[in-house]
Design an enzyme around this catalytic site. Structure first.
Site: not given
Length: 695
Positions: A211, A213, A244-246
């Site tokens: 996903g 941001y 998720s993105d980091f």
């Protein structure tokens, strides 16, 4: 009494139905804390280590033998240790070679598995909506069909060894505002422009979707149930993992309700906060169970591969992979302009060659953010030219900082190569704490480089410009003063060799632009790198310019060769029936020049008489063909009729119209380059009805 289920039991089961039953039983045997533990990365202290120094691990369960996810990033190679550095994605997009890209994925997958990874984040397929996007270098280009074909090929290659993670889902193409920008668009624009390439990668085996941001129509992507659950999991039937993105992609534990399965790379919300939501009845435990089942399912599928290259460090930067990096670099370089026989350089006619520009002596590999790869060596353009020049040729070098010196050696030389372009100081991932630059403020080269080109060109008419960078560069202020221009992108660890081979004619250039090069930035759609909200319209890139009737500097798909190709015929017909039918297009091409070369045959479709807004033309197929002088050959391109449909927002159906579709073939998207055309009539059809009948 039933025997307790272990992860090994799941891995060893060969029957799909039985395996799913075992996965469910295994998850049922877990405590709530154990299931939630599967759904997040490690502790925050893990982020204090240099990015890419170690694998990012998530989940795992020792009691049941479930291994953790072990993630490494991409996309120009494995960022662990000193791995093979391939040309960046947009350079590989310029190859228009899906078979080659699958081999790149295979090599990356081997190197990732050899260093302990089971998941790779190399498949970056965001649409390059505007060439100023800082991470343009990480995607394959501006066209969603082209991106989908290249991304699917990379996915297939990676999946032989690791779980491919496709990112960033979705509409992520502004860097500086990525953590908060609200990207607004119609449902049709979302479905036709910003999602189809993700669907294509999933259909080709992507195990994981990351996903983004940004927000999409008001909801952060990792909290967007319409995106993650309605479309991805329910409509598309995706049975894999959503991560998720980091950092900063999650704004709360309620992301689990929307369909997010794993928080990466650290456990901020998917821990005690998520448990509390379950205990309070705010998050259904069924959502936790579904995430755990997905994680176990994909880990078991990976474990079953039993990859012989796992932990085999001999494959990392092996000769085969560095040779592949060189092959990709050769096919990615685009010859933009070549007048008066400026290229190739003939060794017999050159006693002195001037090489000018600081970047000629720099291993310019691209961004230094999450896509960084640190190879054990990298060949610069100057090194490549010196190695291939021969003993009788003198190479003179100036970094260009002393204009007088650059002018003098240009005047003395028989030919000049000026190496200019962008670096990580001009574009890349935006990381505030590291003062990393992000999006570009303008599309031109730095002013000093433009002055250098014009000054050198005044001294020597045989002035060849090599441009490095991650996307389109405007050239109006200097291109008329030089006879030849090469676009080399960020060409990887063997890039200097490939550039030299093309300059000397040892390799015939065959790269084609995966993004339109405008004359002026005003020809592109609106781009704001600092904005809280932005509307994404249906058209961008070459489609937008076609609608407005503007002529770019270089069209989408443009690229020259040292030989000539003539398009002879095109045939279009429908093969099969019902859900199995396909449109078969056959294009005949002849090499009418004097040397062997590769042409990229491009197929575009137009929609005269359409009842809705459609592009003037859009790419729907492409294929490379290699021909010797005088040789003729045919390429066959298969087009799925669904590629011609539009999304009807009122009914939620994909509609094929009852119109005459025009198929055009040629060497670029420019009207003058599409020299062959044929038409095909199709009946109106709702694809949702067709699919229900064929299931």
């Amino acid at each position: 009494m039933n025997q307790p289920i272990t992860f090994r039991d799941v891995v060893c089961c060969e029957n799909i139905e039985d395996k799913e039953n075992l996965i469910s039983r295994l998850v049922d045997s877990m405590t709530l804390d154990e299931k939630i533990h599967l759904m997040a990365g490690g502790e925050f202290r893990e982020m204090l280590k240099p990015y890419g120094a170690v694998l990012f691990e998530a989940g795992g369960n020792r009691r049941l033998g479930i291994p953790p996810i072990a993630f490494t990033d991409g996309p120009r190679g494995v960022m662990l240790n000193h791995s093979t550095c391939f040309p960046v994605n947009i350079a590989r997009g310029a190859t228009w070679d899906t078979e080659l890209e699958e081999r790149v994925g295979d090599a990356m997958g081997k190197e990732a598995a050899a260093q302990g990874a089971n998941m790779s984040g190399a498949v970056c397929i965001n649409v390059l909506r505007h060439p100023a996007w800082g991470r343009a270098q990480e995607t394959f280009g501006e066209d969603q069909f082209h991106i989908g074909e290249m991304g699917a090929a990379l996915t297939r290659g990676l999946r032989k060894h690791v779980m491919p993670c496709v990112k960033h889902f979705a509409a992520n193409s502004i860097e500086n505002s990525r953590f908060f920008v609200d990207v607004k668009m119609t449902e049709r624009t979302l479905r036709e422009v910003y999602l189809p390439h993700f669907k294509k990668c999933i259909d080709n085996g992507a195990d994981v979707v990351m996903g983004a941001y940004n927000r999409l129509n008001g909801e952060y992507c990792c909290h967007n149930s319409h995106l993650l659950t309605d479309i991805l999991k329910d409509e598309w039937g995706f049975d894999g993992i959503v991560v998720s993105d980091f950092n900063l992609a999650l704004r709360g534990a309620d992301a689990a309700d929307a369909g997010l399965d794993i928080e990466m790379p650290t456990r901020l919300f998917f821990g005690r906060l998520l448990r509390a939501r379950v205990e309070q009845g705010k998050t259904a435990e069924s959502a936790i169970n579904d995430a755990a089942i997905r994680i176990v399912r994909k880990l078991a599928g990976f474990a079953r591969k039993n990859d012989p290259d796992a932990f085999n460090e001999k494959v990392v930067v092996c000769r085969e992979h560095t040779g592949l990096a060189r092959e990709v670099a050769r096919k990615s370089v685009v010859l933009l302009k070549n007048e008066h026989g400026a290229l190739p350089l003939k060794r017999d006619n050159i006693r002195k060659l001037a090489v000018i520009g600081r970047l000629a002596k720099v291993a310019n590999l691209g961004d230094t953010g999450s896509s960084i790869v640190s190879p054990p060596y990298a060949v610069t353009p100057l090194e490549g030219l010196k190695r291939l020049a021969g003993e009788d040729m003198e190479i003179m070098f100036s970094d260009g900082r002393r204009p007088g010196h650059a002018r003098r050696i240009a005047r003395e030389a028989d030919a000049v190569v000026v190496v200019v372009g962008l670096t990580h100081e001009h574009e890349g991932e935006y990381i505030p704490v590291m003062n990393m630059v992000g999006d570009r403020s303008c599309l031109s080269l730095p002013a000093g480089q433009e002055r250098l080109i014009r000054a050198v060109a005044e001294e020597n008419r045989k002035c060849i410009v090599v441009v490095e960078g991650g996307s389109a560069v405007t050239m109006a202020r200097w291109i008329d003063s030089v006879p030849a221009v090469l676009m080399a992108w960020y060409p990887g660890m063997e890039g200097g060799t490939a550039v030299a081979e093309i300059l000397f004619g040892d390799v015939n250039p065959s790269g084609r632009l995966p993004v339109v090069f405008p004359r002026l930035s005003s020809q592109c759609v609106l781009f704001e790198k600092w904005t809280a909200a932005i509307d994404y319209d249906y058209l961008h890139g070459y489609r937008y310019m076609d609608k407005n009737g503007t002529v770019p500097m270089f069209s989408f798909g443009h690229g020259l060769s040292y030989t000539d190709f003539e398009y002879l015929s095109i045939d279009v017909k429908v093969i099969g029936s019902g859900g199995e039918r396909v449109i078969k297009v056959v294009v005949e091409v002849e090499n009418t020049g004097g040397v062997s070369g590769e042409e990229v045959v491009q197929l575009y479709v137009s929609y005269p008489g359409s009842g809705v807004e459609r592009p003037v033309r859009e790419l729907k197929g492409f294929k490379r063909i290699e021909l010797d002088p005088g040789e003729r050959g045919c390429v066959e391109i298969a087009v799925d009729p669904q590629e011609l449909a539009y999304f009807d927002e009122g009914s939620g159906d994909w509609i094929i119209e009852n119109i005459e579709y025009e198929f055009s073939a040629g060497s670029s998207s420019a009207e003058e380059d599409l020299v062959l055309s044929n038409t095909l009539s199709l009946k109106r059809e709702k694809l949702s009805e067709r699919m229900s009948k064929t299931e």
